[in-house]
Design an enzyme around this catalytic site. Structure first.
Site, PDB file in Angstrom:
ATOM      1  N   SER A 127       0.987  -1.297  -0.062  1.00 39.86           N
ATOM      2  CA  SER A 127       0.081   0.014   0.162  1.00 39.86           C
ATOM      3  C   SER A 127       0.798   1.319   0.146  1.00 39.86           C
ATOM      4  CB  SER A 127      -1.217   0.052   1.286  1.00 39.86           C
ATOM      5  OG  SER A 127      -2.116   1.032   0.826  1.00 39.86           O
ATOM      6  N   ASP A 140      -0.115  -4.126  -3.907  1.00 36.83           N
ATOM      7  CA  ASP A 140      -1.337  -3.376  -3.792  1.00 36.83           C
ATOM      8  C   ASP A 140      -0.891  -1.879  -3.330  1.00 36.83           C
ATOM      9  OD1 ASP A 140      -3.847  -4.171  -4.444  1.00 36.83           O
ATOM     10  OD2 ASP A 140      -4.776  -4.292  -2.583  1.00 36.83           O
ATOM     11  N   HIS A 192      -7.555  -5.654   0.025  1.00 33.02           N
ATOM     12  CA  HIS A 192      -6.483  -4.817   0.362  1.00 33.02           C
ATOM     13  C   HIS A 192      -5.531  -5.455   1.648  1.00 33.02           C
ATOM     14  CE1 HIS A 192      -3.601  -1.568  -0.153  1.00 33.02           C
ATOM     15  NE2 HIS A 192      -3.998  -0.979   0.828  1.00 33.02           N
TER      16      HIS A 192
END
Length: 415
Positions: free
Chosen positions: A259, A282, A337
């Site tokens: 992330s 991600d 996620h």
């Protein structure tokens, strides 16, 4: 009912509806090496380096496995990040997650028959150094030394450092004494929310640059340790750092992040050529200034979840595509996620899906695909003499649970 019984009772309630409720826990690593871990803080201030180190270790029967969440302040930080009451959330988090352990032996002696390639790991927004132990422990079990950095840019839900005691505090006997560092006071730093009308890009771009610098600083500290320079660990753990002298293959260094950490490793590649490649899990691309993209010369592997990505984010990843540098992308079907941090293993199916910690895919299958694809890419671009190339097809998305590239439809104008 004592606290441990209360925890078990509450966890049992939250596990209802999960056909394998008795198997909740972070899965053990699958590589040939036992895994140890320890914490390292060099320089007690916010300018210092703080990370959890995962490494191949000796098998020890009496080794302690550390708590997944180190102390209550981290629960408070998670509450602040989620904007819920600390009092309520501490009880819920402690009952849900308070008794889970990391699949590694605390301060176990280092052991490897060869020099270890190095990975610097960067956590996501609102996370901290211990929340990705399934990924970090797997890499260590396969022969890597992994430093999972805890960022001090106020993007972690919580972290801490030390400051010098004032003269008044030294004289005050009521001030708690840290036996390891009697002249220092522990200070906590919590997640910083975006302020009203604050420019988010300005904040996140400043943070991503600091995060990249912290990754590079962690690498610098490992380089010193590897060269035999004596280091002072503020935390004074039982681990013998001198055993890491000449243990690392510093020609084979990579960065992995999730992330915000995915953006961080791209920024780090731009700033430090010692990183030979990166895996962006991600990745959240928003914090990055696109003007750096042409300056990133190393291979990057984007491993995405099916449920998180959107056209604008993917289009920024696509801007890093190159005819001469390998840039690969795959998407894990049914993943969300939170399929990358450890949370996905620690809740029942219905709670996990309600909180979006689990997707439609079995969490262990998703993690296995992620780890194997990562190892194959690292072998390819670090020149490792291992058998990770058996998973090369995963780099191209050749698996029933993978999508080559992305599931997101992009308009040509977006690209």
């Amino acid at each position: 009912m004592n606290l441990s019984d209360q925890r078990r009772h509450t966890r049992g309630f939250f596990a209802m509806g999960n056909t394998c409720s008795n198997t909740l826990g972070i899965p053990p690593a699958k590589g040939p090496n036992a895994v140890g871990c320890t914490d390292f803080m060099m320089d007690h201030t916010t300018q210092g380096s703080f990370f959890r180190l995962y490494y191949p270790c000796q098998v020890t029967e009496t080794a302690e496995r550390p708590d997944w969440v180190p102390c209550r302040e981290y629960f408070n930080g998670l509450a602040d990040f989620l904007k819920i009451s600390r009092t309520l959330s501490e009880r819920i988090f402690n009952c849900l997650f308070g008794s889970f352990k990391i699949p590694a032996s605390l301060d176990a002696p280092f052991k490897s028959n060869e020099k270890c390639p190095v990975v610097i790991f960067s956590h996501g927004l609102g996370a901290f150094r211990t929340l990705y132990s399934a990924i970090c422990a797997e890499l260590a079990s396969q022969g890597f030394i992994v430093a999972s950095v805890e960022h001090r840019d106020q993007s972690a839900s919580a972290t801490y450092y030390f400051r010098e005691k004032t003269e008044e505090e030294k004289a005050n006997k009521n001030v708690p004494i840290n036996s390891a560092q009697p002249n220092l006071v522990e200070e906590w730093m919590y997640y910083r929310n975006l302020q009203h009308r604050e420019n988010e890009f300005s904040l996140r771009n400043t943070q991503v640059k600091q995060r990249a610098d912290e990754c590079i600083l962690a690498l610098d500290k490992l380089t010193e340790i590897n060269s035999g320079i004596s280091v002072q660990n503020v935390l004074q753990t039982q681990f013998d750092w001198t055993t890491l002298e000449n243990s690392m293959d510093l020609c084979r260094i990579s960065a992995v992040g999730h992330s915000f950490g995915g953006a961080t490793v791209i920024e780090a590649l731009c700033k430090e050529v010692k990183f030979k490649c990166a895996i962006a899990l991600d990745a959240w691309m928003f914090p990055l200034d696109e003007e750096i993209f042409p300056r990133v010369k190393q291979p990057i592997f984007f491993i995405n979840s099916e449920k998180f990505q959107w056209a604008g984010n993917i289009s920024r990843m696509k801007k890093l595509e190159s005819a001469v540098i390998q840039r690969k992308m795959v998407t894990i079907r049914g993943a969300v996620h939170q399929s990358f941090p450890d949370f996905t293993f620690l809740t029942s199916n219905w709670i996990g899906k309600l909180m979006k910690l689990k997707g439609d895919i079995n969490p262990e299958i998703a993690m296995d695909l992620c780890n194997k694809a990562t190892l194959a890419f690292l072998q390819r671009h670090l020149g490792l003499q291992k058998n990770f190339n058996q998973w090369d097809p995963l780099i191209d998305g050749r698996d029933e649970n993978l999508i080559p590239g992305t599931n997101i439809t992009l308009l040509q104008s977006a690209i």
